[in-house]
Design an enzyme around this catalytic site. Structure first.
Site, PDB file in Angstrom:
ATOM      1  N   GLN A 193      11.802   2.236  -1.532  1.00  0.00           N
ATOM      2  CA  GLN A 193      11.088   3.027  -1.741  1.00  0.00           C
ATOM      3  C   GLN A 193      10.679   2.074   0.715  1.00  0.00           C
ATOM      4  O   GLN A 193       9.721   3.328   0.896  1.00  0.00           O
ATOM      5  CB  GLN A 193       9.281   2.465  -1.829  1.00  0.00           C
ATOM      6  CG  GLN A 193       9.319   3.506  -3.209  1.00  0.00           C
ATOM      7  CD  GLN A 193       8.319   2.823  -3.873  1.00  0.00           C
ATOM      8  OE1 GLN A 193       8.457   2.265  -4.960  1.00  0.00           O
ATOM      9  NE2 GLN A 193       6.742   4.012  -4.080  1.00  0.00           N
ATOM     10  N   ARG A 238       5.555  -9.082  -3.234  1.00  0.00           N
ATOM     11  CA  ARG A 238       6.124  -8.713  -4.397  1.00  0.00           C
ATOM     12  C   ARG A 238       6.985  -8.000  -3.815  1.00  0.00           C
ATOM     13  O   ARG A 238       6.379  -6.926  -3.320  1.00  0.00           O
ATOM     14  CB  ARG A 238       5.120  -8.185  -5.638  1.00  0.00           C
ATOM     15  CG  ARG A 238       5.768  -7.300  -6.719  1.00  0.00           C
ATOM     16  CD  ARG A 238       5.430  -6.820  -7.552  1.00  0.00           C
ATOM     17  NE  ARG A 238       6.370  -6.206  -9.085  1.00  0.00           N
ATOM     18  CZ  ARG A 238       6.318  -4.780  -9.350  1.00  0.00           C
ATOM     19  NH1 ARG A 238       4.886  -4.533  -8.684  1.00  0.00           N
ATOM     20  NH2 ARG A 238       7.406  -4.670 -10.262  1.00  0.00           N
ATOM     21  N   ASN A 281      10.242  -3.459 -13.372  1.00  0.00           N
ATOM     22  CA  ASN A 281       9.027  -1.940 -13.339  1.00  0.00           C
ATOM     23  C   ASN A 281       8.894  -1.225 -14.082  1.00  0.00           C
ATOM     24  O   ASN A 281      10.099   0.006 -14.395  1.00  0.00           O
ATOM     25  CB  ASN A 281       9.013  -2.083 -12.152  1.00  0.00           C
ATOM     26  CG  ASN A 281       7.862  -1.050 -11.704  1.00  0.00           C
ATOM     27  OD1 ASN A 281       6.557  -1.658 -12.043  1.00  0.00           O
ATOM     28  ND2 ASN A 281       8.213   0.032 -11.082  1.00  0.00           N
ATOM     29  N   GLU A 282       7.998  -0.921 -14.471  1.00  0.00           N
ATOM     30  CA  GLU A 282       7.341   0.174 -15.101  1.00  0.00           C
ATOM     31  C   GLU A 282       8.219   0.686 -16.341  1.00  0.00           C
ATOM     32  O   GLU A 282       9.002   2.012 -16.263  1.00  0.00           O
ATOM     33  CB  GLU A 282       6.980   1.522 -14.589  1.00  0.00           C
ATOM     34  CG  GLU A 282       5.486   0.723 -13.708  1.00  0.00           C
ATOM     35  CD  GLU A 282       4.499   1.133 -12.593  1.00  0.00           C
ATOM     36  OE1 GLU A 282       5.062   3.052 -12.464  1.00  0.00           O
ATOM     37  OE2 GLU A 282       3.449   0.852 -12.471  1.00  0.00           O
ATOM     38  N   TRP A 291      -1.444  -2.284  -4.090  1.00  0.00           N
ATOM     39  CA  TRP A 291       0.429  -1.066  -3.870  1.00  0.00           C
ATOM     40  C   TRP A 291      -0.051  -0.228  -2.770  1.00  0.00           C
ATOM     41  O   TRP A 291      -1.570   0.337  -2.577  1.00  0.00           O
ATOM     42  CB  TRP A 291       0.529  -0.950  -5.119  1.00  0.00           C
ATOM     43  CG  TRP A 291       1.733   0.123  -4.650  1.00  0.00           C
ATOM     44  CD1 TRP A 291       2.017   1.460  -4.278  1.00  0.00           C
ATOM     45  CD2 TRP A 291       3.013  -0.132  -4.932  1.00  0.00           C
ATOM     46  NE1 TRP A 291       3.114   1.983  -4.069  1.00  0.00           N
ATOM     47  CE2 TRP A 291       3.889   1.250  -4.447  1.00  0.00           C
ATOM     48  CE3 TRP A 291       3.899  -1.203  -5.209  1.00  0.00           C
ATOM     49  CZ2 TRP A 291       5.541   1.039  -4.358  1.00  0.00           C
ATOM     50  CZ3 TRP A 291       5.310  -1.173  -4.911  1.00  0.00           C
ATOM     51  CH2 TRP A 291       6.048   0.305  -4.646  1.00  0.00           C
ATOM     52  N   GLU A 293       7.034   7.731  -1.636  1.00  0.00           N
ATOM     53  CA  GLU A 293       6.820   7.679  -2.727  1.00  0.00           C
ATOM     54  C   GLU A 293       7.669   9.125  -3.892  1.00  0.00           C
ATOM     55  O   GLU A 293       6.826   9.720  -3.854  1.00  0.00           O
ATOM     56  CB  GLU A 293       5.460   8.296  -2.217  1.00  0.00           C
ATOM     57  CG  GLU A 293       4.223   8.699  -3.993  1.00  0.00           C
ATOM     58  CD  GLU A 293       4.400   7.364  -4.871  1.00  0.00           C
ATOM     59  OE1 GLU A 293       4.296   5.785  -4.428  1.00  0.00           O
ATOM     60  OE2 GLU A 293       3.931   7.495  -5.890  1.00  0.00           O
ATOM     61  N   TRP A 294       8.704   8.839  -3.592  1.00  0.00           N
ATOM     62  CA  TRP A 294       9.819   9.191  -5.029  1.00  0.00           C
ATOM     63  C   TRP A 294       9.647  10.063  -4.617  1.00  0.00           C
ATOM     64  O   TRP A 294       9.074  11.118  -3.870  1.00  0.00           O
ATOM     65  CB  TRP A 294       8.688   8.975  -6.404  1.00  0.00           C
ATOM     66  CG  TRP A 294       8.946   6.990  -6.651  1.00  0.00           C
ATOM     67  CD1 TRP A 294       8.445   6.984  -6.857  1.00  0.00           C
ATOM     68  CD2 TRP A 294       9.832   5.973  -6.209  1.00  0.00           C
ATOM     69  NE1 TRP A 294       8.431   5.185  -6.709  1.00  0.00           N
ATOM     70  CE2 TRP A 294       9.351   5.059  -6.674  1.00  0.00           C
ATOM     71  CE3 TRP A 294      11.253   6.688  -6.164  1.00  0.00           C
ATOM     72  CZ2 TRP A 294      10.313   3.567  -7.099  1.00  0.00           C
ATOM     73  CZ3 TRP A 294      12.549   5.350  -6.115  1.00  0.00           C
ATOM     74  CH2 TRP A 294      11.084   4.154  -6.521  1.00  0.00           C
TER      75      TRP A 294
HETATM   76  C1  GBH Z   1       3.779   2.956  -9.530  1.00  0.00           C
HETATM   77  O1  GBH Z   1       3.996   3.823 -10.104  1.00  0.00           O
HETATM   78  C2  GBH Z   1       5.019   3.290  -8.586  1.00  0.00           C
HETATM   79  O2  GBH Z   1       5.790   1.015  -9.253  1.00  0.00           O
HETATM   80  C3  GBH Z   1       4.993   2.486  -6.857  1.00  0.00           C
HETATM   81  O3  GBH Z   1       6.361   2.609  -7.100  1.00  0.00           O
HETATM   82  C4  GBH Z   1       5.019   3.972  -6.912  1.00  0.00           C
HETATM   83  O4  GBH Z   1       4.723   3.427  -5.610  1.00  0.00           O
HETATM   84  C5  GBH Z   1       3.222   3.853  -6.882  1.00  0.00           C
HETATM   85  O5  GBH Z   1       2.848   3.318  -8.440  1.00  0.00           O
HETATM   86  C6  GBH Z   1       2.383   4.983  -6.554  1.00  0.00           C
HETATM   87  O6  GBH Z   1       2.110   6.377  -7.233  1.00  0.00           O
HETATM   88  O7  GBH Z   1      -3.972  10.326 -14.114  1.00  0.00           O
HETATM   89  O8  GBH Z   1      -4.660   9.022 -15.124  1.00  0.00           O
HETATM   90  O9  GBH Z   1      -2.837  10.346 -16.370  1.00  0.00           O
HETATM   91  C7  GBH Z   1       2.759   4.370 -10.462  1.00  0.00           C
HETATM   92  C8  GBH Z   1       2.474   5.132 -12.760  1.00  0.00           C
HETATM   93  C9  GBH Z   1       2.011   6.813 -14.148  1.00  0.00           C
HETATM   94  C10 GBH Z   1       0.509   5.750 -12.282  1.00  0.00           C
HETATM   95  C11 GBH Z   1       1.061   8.101 -14.341  1.00  0.00           C
HETATM   96  C12 GBH Z   1      -0.093   7.468 -12.552  1.00  0.00           C
HETATM   97  C13 GBH Z   1      -1.470   9.113 -13.577  1.00  0.00           C
HETATM   98  C14 GBH Z   1      -3.077   8.751 -13.924  1.00  0.00           C
HETATM   99  N1  GBH Z   1       1.968   5.987 -12.707  1.00  0.00           N
HETATM  100  N2  GBH Z   1      -0.313   7.637 -13.769  1.00  0.00           N
HETATM  101  S1  GBH Z   1      -3.745   9.583 -14.586  1.00  0.00           S
END
Ligand code: GBH
Length: 497
Positions: A26, A83, A169-170, A437, A444-445
């Site tokens: 990123q 981190r 991570n995740e 973060w 942002e992917w």
């Molecule tokens: C993270 O993932 C990543 O680790 C990071 O790389 C990324 O930049 C950052 O977040 C921001 O996106 O509306 O309640 O269903 C985020 C994982 C999973 C968080 C889906 C939000 C949906 C929220 N995401 N989730 S909800």
């Protein structure tokens, strides 16, 4: 009971780690430089239609070249822990085999520069950028050994100076977005999420085994970071409460249960049957207790309601058997469309404390928001913006040099979420750290550069960094905290405490 330190407007138990977070693909850029080879994200982002505006991480924040400047910004912001993640294919360009010395040198220099600035490195080994020669669906043994060999290389090269490791991570995101919805690399849509997730868990466990058995003398800690967004029952009926529990089991529990208790949640095993791979007794034993702390990434929440009719077909989303409502209350949303629900962080922390009781405590390894996409942003360059007194907790912290980008929504987000962390701590959650973060606006992917999560604004064409008011706010919180830690330590040294 640990002594409390006042962190501006709130008291956190001491010691409490305050930091910021990023990830390699990123921010680094320099995608093809100095021996780095492509990861699945390089390949995926270069395919048409995968990311917003065809964005890639080729250049990103050019952190590979500007890292010293970024370390300087962090030290100005009183950041005490950073981190970041290592790009696997910068270290081992083919995923396995030969080591790229220039890749090692980059991270080695970064770590030295952090330590010189008094910033503690927290290193994530895998933040979604698998070397493109590998696939999480490769055979269990080969992908597990590839990851643990890579991990070993990192422990050998950096473990003398890095004492805080995060394996993955995740994994939920890697498994579901990468192997079910196809929104993320490698973009598979053939419902291979359970097998991919299974291999990730085993790879994590194996890397932890290597660290604990062969690098015990490094005296560090190692764990995993899991994402969880809170699921609140739509109505307080039995059905909806069960639906919310299932939603938590199928997200957080999917990975947390094996890591902390040695097996998948019962409801997942019952629903998925043979589609969910099983752990051998040896694997289960290796997994159980394989995280020294609980790394939590949390952003949002929504309502869960029992599905009225069984959903057609089989696969992750119908397995959960839950319907979602975002909008039944007038929650504000971020630019990502994620509801802003600060108290949900308190609920998640209490849930984790109750369910997993992590001996090394809970570290929030990510929390933050996108709230100023290009469309809505009003670039407000002011010469001496001050963080209002109330935000900085009685401290007026005057910026040294003037330029600041105003992001009041993000300041409110952090203030509210830090309050929620505090509330969880006072109710017994053993939270020991918080990483915002992100340090920088970044790639942002699938959303490309249109969604900005940084506390530092990046003007991508010029790579100019500019502090946002949220950076000022957090700097004041971090400063108050570290000053008070200093006072407590001083008092302890002089026998007054
Ligand atoms: C993270 O993932 C990543 O680790 C990071 O790389 C990324 O930049 C950052 O977040 C921001 O996106 O509306 O309640 O269903 C985020 C994982 C999973 C968080 C889906 C939000 C949906 C929220 N995401 N989730 S909800």
């Amino acid at each position: 009971k640990r002594p409390a330190i006042r962190s501006g407007f709130l008291e956190f138990p001491e010691p409490f780690v305050f930091g910021v977070a990023t990830s390699a693909y990123q921010i680094e850029g320099a995608a093809n430089q100095h021996g780095r080879k492509p990861s699945i994200w390089d390949e995926f982002s270069h395919l048409p239609g995968t990311t917003s505006d065809g964005a890639t991480g080729d250049i990103a924040c050019d952190h590979y070249h500007l890292f010293q400047e970024d370390v300087d910004v962090m030290s100005k912001l009183n950041v005490k822990a950073y981190r970041f993640s290592i790009s696997w294919s910068r270290i081992l360009p083919n995923g396995t085999g030969g080591i790229n010395k220039e890749g090692i040198k980059f991270y080695s220099d970064l770590i030295d520069s952090l330590l010189a600035a008094g910033i503690v490195p927290w290193v994530t080994l895998y933040h979604w950028d698998l070397p493109s020669k590998l696939d999480w669906l490769d055979s269990k043994d080969s992908i597990t050994s590839a990851f643990s060999t890579y991990a070993r290389t990192c422990f050998e090269s950096f473990g003398d100076r890095v004492k805080h490791w995060i394996t993955l991570n995740e994994p939920w995101c890697s498994a579901v977005l990468g192997y079910n919805t196809g929104d993320h690399a490698p973009g598979h849509t053939d419902a291979a999420e359970y097998v991919a997730g299974h291999h990730m868990l085993l790879a994590h466990a194996e890397a932890v085994r290597v660290y604990r058995e062969d690098f015990a003398d490094q005296n560090g800690q190692i764990g995993i970071s899991l994402n969880a967004d809170w699921r609140q029952p739509m109505e307080s009926t039995r059905e909806d409460r069960r639906a919310a529990e299932r939603a938590m089991d199928f997200s957080l529990g999917w990975f947390a249960e094996p890591v902390f208790h040695g097996d998948y949640p019962k409801c997942m095993r019952e629903t998925c049957g043979e589609r969910l791979p099983a752990f051998t007794p040896a694997e289960s034993a290796l997994l159980k207790g394989s995280s020294d702390f609980f790394g939590l990434n949390s952003y949002s929440a929504n309502f869960a309601k029992a599905a009225q009719h069984p959903t057609e077909g089989s696969g992750y989303w119908s397995d959960i058997g839950v319907e979602w409502w975002h909008t039944d209350q007038d929650w504000d949303r971020t630019d990502m469309g994620w509801p802003i629900v600060p108290w949900s962080l308190r609920e998640i922390l209490l849930h984790i404390q109750e369910r997993y009781r992590p001996v090394g405590g809970i570290f929030i390894t990510e929390n933050g928001c996108a709230c100023e996409s290009e469309e809505s942003a009003e670039l407000d360059r002011r010469s001496d913006a001050l963080v209002p007194t109330a935000w900085a907790g009685g401290e007026i912290w005057r910026p040294e040099s003037g330029m600041v980008f105003d992001d009041p929504e993000r300041v409110r987000f952090f203030r509210a979420h830090l309050s929620a962390v505090h509330a969880a701590i006072s109710r017994g959650a053993d939270v020991r750290g918080y990483f915002a973060w992100s340090l920088l606006d970044n790639f942002e992917w699938a959303e490309g550069y249109a969604k900005r999560f940084g506390i530092v604004r990046v003007d991508f064409p010029t790579q100019e960094r500019m502090l946002k008011s949220s950076a000022r706010f957090l700097a004041a919180v971090f400063k108050a905290s570290s000053e008070l830690v200093g006072k407590v330590q001083d008092a302890q040294r002089h026998g007054r405490l």
